[in-house]
Design a protein around this motif. Structure first.
Motif, PDB file in Angstrom:
ATOM      1  N   SER A  77      74.122  23.330  -8.531  1.00 40.85           N
ATOM      2  CA  SER A  77      72.610  22.611  -8.522  1.00 40.85           C
ATOM      3  C   SER A  77      71.622  23.312  -9.531  1.00 40.85           C
ATOM      4  O   SER A  77      71.592  24.635  -9.371  1.00 40.85           O
ATOM      5  N   ALA A  78      70.787  22.691  -9.894  1.00 41.12           N
ATOM      6  CA  ALA A  78      69.472  23.420 -10.897  1.00 41.12           C
ATOM      7  C   ALA A  78      68.837  24.151  -9.919  1.00 41.12           C
ATOM      8  O   ALA A  78      68.552  25.424 -10.439  1.00 41.12           O
ATOM      9  N   GLU A  95      67.238  20.676 -16.115  1.00 36.83           N
ATOM     10  CA  GLU A  95      67.753  20.012 -15.341  1.00 36.83           C
ATOM     11  C   GLU A  95      68.110  18.502 -15.500  1.00 36.83           C
ATOM     12  O   GLU A  95      67.365  17.980 -16.343  1.00 36.83           O
ATOM     13  N   ARG A 119      71.352  17.039  -8.970  1.00 38.79           N
ATOM     14  CA  ARG A 119      70.493  17.814  -9.659  1.00 38.79           C
ATOM     15  C   ARG A 119      71.411  18.961 -10.391  1.00 38.79           C
ATOM     16  O   ARG A 119      71.160  20.019 -10.201  1.00 38.79           O
ATOM     17  N   VAL A 161      72.664  21.087 -13.949  1.00 37.37           N
ATOM     18  CA  VAL A 161      71.706  22.041 -14.667  1.00 37.37           C
ATOM     19  C   VAL A 161      72.578  21.900 -16.259  1.00 37.37           C
ATOM     20  O   VAL A 161      73.713  21.807 -16.108  1.00 37.37           O
TER      21      VAL A 161
END
Length: 640
Positions: free
Chosen positions: A153-154, A182, A604, A606
């Motif tokens: 995840s970001a 993101e 979310r 990246v």
């Protein structure tokens, strides 16, 4: 290869063979010169004969690859010992033991001597691919290497960068060569859906990690080669991200790459290429023995870390079985090293674009938690791979641009079964029991509905709880998302029919504390999201009572509108709870870190791209990332 590392390798080979001869019964040498000559012959035989063995064994199928791994080094050792003057060996099986013991000693010695030294792996990869440096013409047209860090995840990426855990990526971002953005992974936040979008621009062909198709009565599970090929046929238009001479490595889908290696969708029809790479890797004493030693270390580390979690009473946690222990060793070491070897060759061949998925972080995060120490350590390992690839790319016949992205994130939490003492399919079976015995139901068994439970482990083992024939209810769980199908009814079953046939089901689901919302389609009013204390009509966005999507982010309604239109979506789409205070979800599978639904970092991912590329702007969905990358690739290719 520099002279000093070569000398060290030769001396270690002599020492390893000498110790093997000294401790192994059935083998002896008259003096040290005999050992030195035997070691030199073994090195010569390996250099001359191993490439031919690789080609031969890869043509014999996977059985030939495995057999070659087991006996080929022993054959080389046996030949060297028989030819070397002053060395005596009882027979092949003695040489077989000598081959494995010598390889283990050699690997351990290399690990001790090279620990902490930069560039050792790079030197080895450049050496084994040195013939490409002479045979591939130089070009100034840049190539692109796209590395997918599965499940990152970001928010976690930013935290790891700030903590200094990802020095290679941190250097790229710090010196201004790359930028981090993101992007939003639409529902479902899974690897197959995201890769269908990233590689083919067709994420709408994948409603979940696994789903049921009423037309055929088939459960589609995308980590099976047959099903992955089926789905890719629906996604592909022949112009995927890798169609122009690209290479797909260790992905679910190929992106229409002419060269597809270790890729699920092409595994059944493109076996010889992967066999050659696997065979070359298994027969490479440096690569294999080093990987085996590190794999054993990874297994011991996993046993220790799982025990530490239990003793510290870490919550949430899950039982980490031996099947996962072995899988962690395979993904975090063997597959990572194999991917690295394949990527190094493709770079030295000058491939225009290469896309590779590294799954080790995602696998560990599922079982340990996405921000736990063992998961973060696997991220550091992938960052080290990036450093090695950067060094290899510097010697490649074209300059390479690096892109690093993820397909989704992960969200953490105790599982549904851990929290409430029953699985989600058991809850559905209880709530549909009355409806299962009505006169119109084909199943005349009293008591409860039969449920087909498609709750698969990461290795693809299917657990089925159903009698012969098509059951009334089919449940396909993907992380904290579940698709519920009324399999004996064609088409999308409406809210009104569900309320009539199973009156306790919808109130029971929406009233359960482990359920966040339920998406269902009304015959009169279109898609409706049901929650504990209210409902939301997606066609006009009006809300009655409390909005069930209130805590799931500003894109939740759009994601559900899209998902409602997908082929093969469930009659009911069910999402677990999402606690915005604890930041936890409740997976319907037995996974501590999960993805597939809404809630938390799972949606979310990246994207880290060269800073001199056009800024991508806000990216919603994998299809938009696909179109952005395609545009950037076209700009790198000279016209004509």
């Amino acid at each position: 290869m520099r002279v000093l590392p070569l000398v060290v390798t030769v001396l270690l080979g002599v020492v390893a063979l000498g110790l093997t001869i000294a401790v192994l019964p059935g083998i002896s040498a008259d003096n040290g010169w005999s050992v030195l000559i035997a070691a030199a012959l073994l090195g010569l035989f390996g250099t001359v004969l191993r490439p031919a063995l690789v080609k031969l064994l890869s043509t014999l199928g996977w059985l030939g690859v495995v057999a070659g791994w087991l006996v080929s080094q022993a054959l080389l050792v046996y030949a060297a010992l028989e030819v070397a003057p002053g060395v005596h060996v009882d027979g092949f099986w003695t040489a077989f033991g000598a081959a494995w013991l010598g390889a283990a000693l050699m690997s351990a010695g290399l690990w001790v001597v090279t620990a902490g030294q930069d560039g050792v792996v790079t030197q080895h990869l450049l050496r084994v691919n040195r013939h490409f440096r002479r045979g591939v013409p130089r070009t100034e047209t840049p190539g692109v290497l796209i590395i997918q860090i599965d499940g990152l995840s970001a928010p976690l990426a930013r935290w790891a960068l700030d903590a200094g855990n990802l020095p290679t990526l941190g250097r790229w971002l710090g010196d201004g060569s790359h930028a981090l953005v993101e992007w939003h992974a639409q529902l479902p936040a899974t690897t197959p859906a995201s890769q269908a979008g990233l590689l083919h621009g067709a994420s709408d062909q994948v409603p979940a990690f696994r789903w049921y198709e009423k037309e055929t009565g088939r459960m589609v599970v995308t980590n099976r080669p047959r099903d992955a090929a089926l789905v890719e046929a629906r996604c592909s238009d022949g112009h995927g991200l890798l169609a122009d001479g690209g290479v797909s490595v260790s992905n679910v889908f190929s992106g229409d790459a002419p060269t597809s290696l270790l890729t699920m969708s092409t595994a059944r029809r493109a076996a010889q290429g992967p066999r050659r790479y696997v065979s070359a890797y298994l027969l490479d004493p440096f690569g294999l023995t080093r990987s085996l030693v590190l794999t054993c270390g990874e297994i011991l580390k996993e046993v220790h870390q799982a025990r530490r979690q239990r003793h510290r009473r870490v919550r949430p946690r899950m039982r980490r079985t031996w099947s996962y222990v072995l899988l962690r060793g395979a993904t975090n070491v063997l597959l990572r090293h194999l991917n690295l070897a394949v990527l190094a060759e493709q770079l030295m061949r000058g491939a225009p674009v290469v896309y590779c998925d590294f799954v080790d972080y995602d696998e560990i995060a599922h079982h340990a938690g996405p921000a736990r120490p063992e998961a973060l350590a696997s991220l550091e390992g992938i960052d080290a791979v990036l450093a090695t690839l950067e060094e290899v790319a510097a010697a490649a016949p074209r300059p390479y641009r690096f892109v690093v992205l993820s397909d989704h994130g992960q969200s953490q939490g105790a599982t549904f079964a851990q929290r409430y003492g029953l699985r989600f399919d058991e809850l559905v079976a209880e709530l549909t029991a009355d409806g299962a015995v009505t006169a119109s139901v084909e199943d005349e068994q009293a008591g409860r509905a039969r449920v087909l439970r498609a709750d698969l482990t990461r290795t693809g083992k299917e657990v089925v709880e159903a009698e012969a024939g098509r059951p009334p209810v089919v449940i396909a769980a993907s992380g904290n998302l579940a698709l519920v199908y009324f399999a004996q009814r064609d088409g999308r079953v409406s809210l009104e029919e569900i309320e009539e046939r199973y009156p306790a089901l919808l109130p029971g689901l929406t009233g359960h504390p482990g359920i966040g919302w339920v998406l269902v389609r009304s015959a009169r009013e279109g898609p409706i999201v049901l929650g504990h204390d209210g409902r939301r009509w997606l066609d006009d966005d009006h809300v009655e009572g409390a909005d069930p999507l209130r805590d799931f982010g500003p894109r939740a309604a759009d994601d559900l509108r899209r998902h409602d239109r997908l082929a093969h979506t469930g009659d009911l789409v069910v999402n677990s709870l999402w606690d915005p205070v604890t930041q936890e979800v409740a997976a319907f599978e037995e996974l501590i870190g999960c993805h597939g639904g809404l809630g938390g970092g799972q949606s979310r991912p990246v994207l880290i791209h060269p800073r001199d590329w056009d800024p991508p702007g806000a990216l919603t969905g994998a299809d938009e990332v696909h179109h952005y990358l395609r545009g950037c690739l076209k700009k790198l290719t000279p016209p004509g």
